[in-house]
Every structure is written in structure tokens, then in C-alpha cells.
Enzyme design. Structure first.
Site, PDB file in Angstrom:
ATOM      1  N   SER A  94       0.810  -1.215   0.000  1.00 44.34           N
ATOM      2  CA  SER A  94       0.000   0.000   0.000  1.00 44.34           C
ATOM      3  C   SER A  94       0.848   1.272   0.000  1.00 44.34           C
ATOM      4  O   SER A  94       0.308   2.375   0.097  1.00 44.34           O
ATOM      5  CB  SER A  94      -0.920  -0.002   1.220  1.00 44.34           C
ATOM      6  OG  SER A  94      -0.145  -0.156   2.389  1.00 44.34           O
ATOM      7  N   THR A 196      -2.129   3.456   4.177  1.00 42.54           N
ATOM      8  CA  THR A 196      -1.285   4.659   4.193  1.00 42.54           C
ATOM      9  C   THR A 196      -0.400   4.661   5.434  1.00 42.54           C
ATOM     10  O   THR A 196      -0.885   4.427   6.540  1.00 42.54           O
ATOM     11  CB  THR A 196      -2.175   5.913   4.269  1.00 42.54           C
ATOM     12  OG1 THR A 196      -3.080   5.879   3.179  1.00 42.54           O
ATOM     13  CG2 THR A 196      -1.349   7.176   4.253  1.00 42.54           C
ATOM     14  N   THR A 214       1.574   6.907   0.394  1.00 42.93           N
ATOM     15  CA  THR A 214       0.683   5.803   0.033  1.00 42.93           C
ATOM     16  C   THR A 214       0.684   5.555  -1.470  1.00 42.93           C
ATOM     17  O   THR A 214       1.009   6.466  -2.253  1.00 42.93           O
ATOM     18  CB  THR A 214      -0.765   6.130   0.472  1.00 42.93           C
ATOM     19  OG1 THR A 214      -1.602   5.004   0.272  1.00 42.93           O
ATOM     20  CG2 THR A 214      -1.356   7.304  -0.302  1.00 42.93           C
ATOM     21  N   ARG A 224      -6.992   8.805 -10.014  1.00 45.88           N
ATOM     22  CA  ARG A 224      -7.586   9.047  -8.692  1.00 45.88           C
ATOM     23  C   ARG A 224      -6.505   9.492  -7.686  1.00 45.88           C
ATOM     24  O   ARG A 224      -5.411   8.942  -7.637  1.00 45.88           O
ATOM     25  CB  ARG A 224      -8.266   7.767  -8.201  1.00 45.88           C
ATOM     26  CG  ARG A 224      -8.924   7.884  -6.826  1.00 45.88           C
ATOM     27  CD  ARG A 224      -8.046   7.387  -5.722  1.00 45.88           C
ATOM     28  NE  ARG A 224      -8.734   7.352  -4.428  1.00 45.88           N
ATOM     29  CZ  ARG A 224      -8.128   7.168  -3.276  1.00 45.88           C
ATOM     30  NH1 ARG A 224      -6.829   6.999  -3.232  1.00 45.88           N
ATOM     31  NH2 ARG A 224      -8.814   7.135  -2.154  1.00 45.88           N
ATOM     32  N   THR A 247      -5.521   7.420   7.771  1.00 51.37           N
ATOM     33  CA  THR A 247      -5.349   6.258   6.903  1.00 51.37           C
ATOM     34  C   THR A 247      -6.742   5.735   6.563  1.00 51.37           C
ATOM     35  O   THR A 247      -7.720   6.075   7.221  1.00 51.37           O
ATOM     36  CB  THR A 247      -4.499   5.172   7.605  1.00 51.37           C
ATOM     37  OG1 THR A 247      -4.284   4.085   6.711  1.00 51.37           O
ATOM     38  CG2 THR A 247      -5.160   4.648   8.865  1.00 51.37           C
ATOM     39  N   GLY A 248      -6.842   4.938   5.529  1.00 57.89           N
ATOM     40  CA  GLY A 248      -8.146   4.392   5.140  1.00 57.89           C
ATOM     41  C   GLY A 248      -8.668   5.045   3.877  1.00 57.89           C
ATOM     42  O   GLY A 248      -7.892   5.596   3.085  1.00 57.89           O
TER      43      GLY A 248
HETATM   44  N1  GLY Z   1      -5.669   6.973   2.483  1.00 58.20           N
HETATM   45  C1  GLY Z   1      -5.143   6.646   1.246  1.00 58.20           C
HETATM   46  C2  GLY Z   1      -6.010   6.854   0.102  1.00 58.20           C
HETATM   47  O1  GLY Z   1      -7.216   6.805   0.211  1.00 58.20           O
HETATM   48  O2  GLY Z   1      -5.489   7.046  -0.974  1.00 58.20           O
END
Ligand code: GLY
Length: 337
Positions: A94, A196, A214, A224, A247-248
Site C-alpha cells: 500500500s 497509508t 501511500t 484518482r 489512513t483508510g
Molecule cells: N488513504 C489513502 C487513500 O485513500 O489514498
């Protein structure tokens, strides 16, 4: 509105008294004047500095950051060096090299960094450069800008001597090829208990810095960008108050400007733990929130060295290195049913 006016206005609404008491309780050693200015001063008798926290179980990364701090390095160097450990770790899918690609097979990285002065740098949609966090630092230090994106970010990194590499490892390529069979789009909660990497550090002078890095949402649409390179969403540092990193699922963090929110809540007197919990509640309590299907986690530290972490779902964790102890701490979470 300046800080003094903000606190004054808060007192008029009855919030100020609670805020003041709460700050006195959590940061004894703060004068009334500093509290009125919205400042929380580290209390050396209470805080054992230096201190590093990071999202997820990344003890190698926090160990590196602590090594930098113990050698007299500042918090900015510490968070950069700490994040680089995970960016170079090909097993982490990730972050950095070995990160899972977008649906077209491109590994694209987002990262940002912020220092004690409120300076910040960020890169979005960076390809073929492992150490996105270091490119973000170069953006901060060597350009008049805050963010560089895509090909521009890559060319800037090359001009600064960063190595061009293929970031798609065999393992991640195989995972992507398997995903392509059904090509279903669904955020993966706690992807291998790693997502992340965000890191916050306070150095021996009491100065705070933060960074995050990340490869973003696995199998995302090409182009994106998530929360991680967005200052205030993925990361925010205010050296007078504290810092937060997220994070998330980035979209949900961006919609609530999560990290800035946590720091502002700490400014109003909440502990890092309470501030993280409030920021999660803003997400899950939205009408029609789909929170059961995604994860968001926050970690935070205030100027007094108190820390907190909270997430929507179980199994989010924080790594904390302080007083010679480098440990993984499971976060409390919202969705207990
Ligand atoms: N938190 C990382 C992302 O959504 O790209």
C-alpha cells in the site's frame, strides 16, 4: 478571527470554560495566557521526548525515526526517514515500491510532509519514484509551491536526482491480474492490516512534524488521488497545538477535512483520543453513511505528547516509540456490532 478572539467567543457560548479546564488538566504547566492564545506548551516534566507515532504496525519505520531523533535529528528528518523505510519495503502493498496499482496496472503514489513552521510539500499521482515522501520534502524546500502532480512531479524528482524505477513488483502484478478476472470495485478494509503510512514525531526541542505516503486505493480509477497528499485531510501539523494523520478510504477523509479537524478539536481542548473519536463520528454519523464498507483511522499527538488513535473498524493499530519502547497499540474503534 484570530485565536484569542476565537477562544473568547467560545467562552461566551459556554464552551470556553470547559475548554480551559480540559486544557489545564491535560497540559498542566500551561499559563492562562497561553491557553487564551490557543497554545498548548509541552510540559517537559510530563513528556518524555522524543516521541514517534505511526499508523499501523511499522516498528522498523518508527525505529528508524527514533534513531534519527536520538542522534539529535529534528522531527522533520525523523518522519521522512521513517516513511522511507516503508516506501522501500516491497512487502507492503500500500506504499511505495510494491504498492498495488490502479486498474490499468500503474502504481501511482501520493505523499506529503509538513514541518514545525507550517511549511508543507506534496506530490500526487507520482510514478516510478519510490521515495514520494522525499520528493514532497523537496517540493516544500526547493520550490515556491506546495503540490506537484503527475509527470511534472516525476520530472522534478528526476531533476533532483531521484532514481526512476518500475514500482510494480511481481507480487503486486499477480494480485492485479487476479483482481482483473472479476474487476469488482470495492475498498478493501484493513488491506493486510496495512494502508497509508502516516508518521508524527516530536523531537527533543518539542517541535512537531508529520508525513504520510501511500500508493492509494488498490485498483482505483486511473488519475484518482486520495487524502494523503492533501494538506489538512491526510495530514495536518500545528506546532503550537499538535498533529494528526489519517489512513483508510481517502474520499471520506477529504470530505470531512479530517486531520485539520482533529487538530482544531485539540485546539478547542479535546485530548488527541477524543478529537480522533469526534472526527470518526463526523463520518459515521452522516445521513446514509456507508461506513460498514470502508475503514478510516486517525492517529494524533498534542504538544504535551499525549497521543490518541481511533478508527471505524477493528484491527487498526498505531505504532508508538517512546521511552525506549517501540510497540504496536490496537486502536479502539466505532463499529462494535
Ligand atoms: N488513504 C489513502 C487513500 O485513500 O489514498
Amino acid at each position: 478571527m484570530n485565536r484569542r478572539k476565537f477562544i473568547k467567543n467560545a467562552s461566551l457560548t459556554g464552551v470556553g470554560l470547559a475548554v480551559g479546564n480540559s486544557l489545564v488538566n491535560c497540559a498542566d504547566g500551561n499559563s492562562k495566557e497561553n491557553l487564551e492564545k490557543g497554545k498548548i506548551i509541552a510540559n517537559p516534566s510530563k513528556v518524555n521526548l522524543p516521541l514517534v507515532i505511526a499508523t499501523w504496525d511499522v516498528k522498523n519505520a518508527t525505529a528508524k525515526a527514533m534513531e534519527v531523533l536520538q542522534a539529535g535529528g529534528n522531527s522533520l528528518d525523523a518522519v521522512e526517514q521513517g516513511c522511507k523505510i516503508e516506501e522501500a519495503n516491497e512487502k507492503g502493498q500500500s506504499v511505495g515500491k510494491g504498492g498495488l496499482p490502479d486498474r490499468d496496472g500503474n502504481v501511482t503514489l501520493d505523499a506529503c510532509i509538513m514541518d514545525k513552521h507550517g511549511n508543507c510539500g506534496s506530490v500526487v499521482y507520482l510514478q516510478n519514484i519510490t521515495h514520494a515522501v522525499s520528493v514532497a520534502r523537496k517540493v516544500m524546500e526547493d520550490t515556491p509551491h506546495v503540490m506537484l502532480a503527475g509527470e511534472g512531479a516525476k520530472q522534478f524528482a528526476i531533476s533532483k536526482g531521484f532514481k526512476v524505477e518500475d514500482l510494480l513488483t511481481e507480487t503486486s502484478k499477480k494480485a492485479w491480474e487476479k483482481w482483473k478476472v472479476e474487476a469488482k470495485y470495492k475498498p478493501i478494509i484493513n488491506i493486510e492490516n496495512h494502508d497509508t503510512i502516516g508518521m508524527l514525531a516530536i523531537d527533543k526541542h518539542g517541535d512537531i512534524s508529520g508525513a504520510c505516503t501511500t500508493s492509494g486505493l488498490a485498483y482505483k480509477l486511473g488519475g484518482r488521488v486520495g487524502d494523503s497528499p492533501i494538506i489538512g485531510s491526510g495530514l495536518f501539523v500545528d506546532n503550537e497545538i499538535g498533529a494528526c494523520v489519517a489512513t483508510g478510504l481517502g474520499e471520506e477523509v477529504v470530505k470531512t477535512v479530517g486531520s485539520f479537524l482533529v487538530v482544531e478539536l485539540m485546539r478547542q481542548g479535546k485530548s488527541p483520543q477524543d478529537a480522533c473519536e469526534e472526527a470518526i463520528s463526523r463520518i459515521v454519523n452522516k445521513p446514509n453513511s456507508d461506513y460498514k464498507n470502508f475503514q478510516v483511522g486517525y492517529i494524533a499527538v498534542n504538544k504535551s505528547g499525549e497521543t490518541g488513535s481511533y478508527s471505524i473498524h477493528q484491527w487498526f493499530s498505531m505504532t508508538k516509540f517512546q521511552d525506549g519502547v517501540n510497540e504496536q497499540i490496537q486502536s479502539d474503534y466505532f463499529n462494535k456490532v
